[in-house]
Design a protein around this motif. Structure first.
Motif, short mmCIF file in Angstrom:
data_model
loop_
_atom_site.label_atom_id
_atom_site.label_comp_id
_atom_site.label_asym_id
_atom_site.label_seq_id
_atom_site.Cartn_x
_atom_site.Cartn_y
_atom_site.Cartn_z
N ILE A 1 1.59 -1.51 -12.66
CA ILE A 1 1.21 -0.21 -13.21
C ILE A 1 0.41 -0.57 -14.46
CG2 ILE A 1 1.42 2.13 -13.75
CD1 ILE A 1 3.84 2.28 -11.79
N ALA B 1 2.28 1.53 -3.41
CA ALA B 1 1.23 2.25 -4.25
C ALA B 1 1.02 3.77 -4.25
CB ALA B 1 -0.04 1.55 -3.99
N PHE B 2 1.12 4.29 -3.03
CA PHE B 2 0.87 5.70 -2.64
C PHE B 2 2.29 6.41 -3.18
CE2 PHE B 2 -2.25 4.75 0.88
CZ PHE B 2 -3.09 5.13 0.21
N SER B 3 3.26 5.76 -2.96
CA SER B 3 4.65 6.28 -3.60
C SER B 3 4.38 6.37 -5.09
CB SER B 3 5.84 5.51 -3.03
OG SER B 3 5.87 5.61 -1.44
N VAL B 4 4.11 5.44 -5.74
CA VAL B 4 3.84 5.59 -7.14
C VAL B 4 2.92 6.68 -7.54
CG1 VAL B 4 3.03 4.38 -9.35
CG2 VAL B 4 4.31 3.27 -7.53
N VAL B 5 2.00 6.86 -6.94
CA VAL B 5 1.07 8.02 -7.20
C VAL B 5 1.70 9.56 -7.14
CG1 VAL B 5 -0.97 9.50 -6.52
CG2 VAL B 5 -0.87 7.07 -6.78
N ARG B 6 2.67 9.52 -6.21
CA ARG B 6 3.51 10.81 -6.01
C ARG B 6 4.89 10.76 -6.70
NH1 ARG B 6 4.52 10.80 0.29
NH2 ARG B 6 5.57 12.88 -0.62
N LEU B 7 5.01 9.75 -7.49
CA LEU B 7 6.34 9.56 -8.23
C LEU B 7 7.02 10.96 -8.84
CD1 LEU B 7 8.42 7.37 -8.57
CD2 LEU B 7 7.52 6.55 -10.70
N LYS C 1 0.73 -1.23 -0.04
CA LYS C 1 0.06 0.02 -0.03
C LYS C 1 1.06 1.14 -0.05
CE LYS C 1 -3.66 2.26 2.86
NZ LYS C 1 -4.48 2.12 4.17
N ASP D 1 6.76 13.85 -8.12
CA ASP D 1 7.30 14.89 -7.04
C ASP D 1 8.32 14.19 -6.17
OD1 ASP D 1 7.22 17.03 -4.77
OD2 ASP D 1 6.54 15.31 -3.72
N ARG D 2 8.48 12.96 -6.13
CA ARG D 2 9.68 12.27 -5.64
C ARG D 2 10.92 12.27 -6.36
NH1 ARG D 2 8.98 8.75 -0.99
NH2 ARG D 2 6.98 9.13 -0.03
#
Length: 409
Positions: free
Chosen positions: A339, A267-273, A264, A275-276
């Motif tokens: 993805i 998955a949240f990190s992928v959404v913010r990829l 989980k 920015d990261r």
């Protein structure tokens, strides 16, 4: 030498994970009679290979991924031989369209060059949609299984060294000394609140700076109530004891919960990829600090493996961290590959599921839909996505070299 040994061992663990990811694709592909011509670990020039039947098994020089090559990944163009492109009138928009069509046709032709006369019926696109879902899901599923296995060895077999609400040492000239607390005392209550963990106890102590409290402790089997007044350490409360540590082991259900939680978070990190990755860029080309919880590549993970091996932690704890790192890396790879974007496995899974949905709707409406979803039409987008993924991998590798994430025990 210890650092190098740890890095090599961890890299071998990553290569094993990559190899088994491809096994996750290979086995169902063979089960469903899809012709597989290559099974490779790594990318770039081939370092070693051998042929078994119709499949070449090998290792590439660069350990940044792997692949299996299945025949017939792209369906032929409807009504046109592979490679034939309709010519359009000139103009910038038409030139872009012609370029995209040429790219699609070139991809089809390249895919069909390896199709022999005896291969028809064994092509990937000819398999039912649900079989293609199973084949393409096999790799990510293998990574998630490996994540569970590595974490099970770490969290069930070894266990995490956890602070207990048991006093190991009493600090001199502290409220604990004044109250008569001793090593070996187990603190079971703070006022009227039961104490279930050291973390919970310290949170309550820090919130009550300078206040009189009562502790309930078990000493030599006897329960005793100890009144005391907490000290102050700045704005936080201070008792003056150090905890004893014990290994706590999880059961398989708890490990599965850790895997689900980690997936989980990924998955949240992928959404913010985006920015990261901007943060990775800043860390690579400026004095900005590297975020410890940000993306990390193969180079950075291998460096972390070396750092863990060379740390002054007990050997058991070093092994624990290496296994947790391998487990987390596998979970991250498995989730990332889901993805729904080509060339990732999730793109093929999405196309197969879309085909299954269309066929189901066709049956409901009394219409027969026989054409597979033509993933070849996404080739221009796939090429762009592949370039982005390569650029991201290169940026991560550079950042891992010049501004790596460091292990701190």
């Amino acid at each position: 030498m210890t650092w190098l040994l740890g890095a090599v061992v961890f890299l071998l663990g990553l290569l094993l994970s990559i190899a088994l990811h491809e096994v996750g694709h290979y086995l169902p592909a063979r089960r469903f009679n899809v012709k597989v011509t290559q099974w490779m670990v790594g990318i770039g020039p081939t370092a070693w290979s051998t042929r078994r039947g119709e499949t070449e098994f090998g290792i590439k020089w660069l350990p940044f991924g792997g692949y299996i090559r299945m025949v017939g990944m792209l369906p032929p163009a409807p009504g046109t031989p592979p490679g034939r492109v309709r010519r359009w009138s000139t103009g910038p928009i038409r030139s872009l369209i012609d370029g995209a069509r040429s790219m699609i046709a070139g991809a089809r032709e390249a895919a069909w060059e390896e199709v022999g006369p005896r291969d028809h019926g064994r092509l990937f696109y000819q398999r039912p949609w649900w079989q293609r879902v199973i084949i393409m899901s096999g790799g990510p599923a293998m990574n998630l299984l490996l994540g569970f296995v590595f974490l099970s060895i770490a969290l069930t077999g070894i266990g995490v060294s956890t602070a207990q609400p048991v006093i190991q040492r009493v600090v001199e000239l502290s409220p604990a000394v004044t109250a008569g607390l001793r090593p070996g005392d187990r603190i079971i209550a703070y006022g009227n609140e039961p104490v279930r963990s050291w973390t919970g106890l310290t949170a309550m102590i820090r919130a009550d700076a300078g206040r009189p409290v009562t502790l309930t402790v078990v000493r030599d089997g006897v329960t005793t109530t100890v009144p005391l007044t907490l000290g102050r350490n700045g704005q936080t409360g201070f008792l003056g004891v150090e905890p004893a540590y014990a290994r706590e082991r999880m059961n398989p259900a708890e490990v599965a919960g850790v895997v689900a939680h980690t997936g989980k978070e990924v998955a949240f990190s992928v959404v913010r990829l985006p920015d990261r990755m901007a943060g990775i860029w800043q860390a690579a080309f400026s004095d900005a600090p590297r975020q410890a919880d940000g993306p990390i590549g193969v180079v950075g993970a291998t460096r972390l493996g070396g750092d863990v091996a060379a740390s002054d932690l007990p050997v058991t704890d070093r092994l624990l961290f290496l296994l947790e790192l391998l487990g987390s890396f596998n979970i991250a790879v498995g989730v990332f590959n889901l993805i729904p974007l080509l060339p990732l496995d999730g793109g093929h899974i999405g196309a197969a599921l879309l085909e299954g949905l269309k066929r189901g709707l066709g049956r409901l409406l009394g219409r027969r839909w026989t054409r597979p979803v033509d993933v070849a039409k996404t080739i221009p987008l796939t090429s762009a996505a592949a370039l982005v993924l390569v650029a991201m991998a290169a940026l991560l590798a550079y950042a891992d070299l010049v501004n790596p994430v460091h292990f701190t025990s």
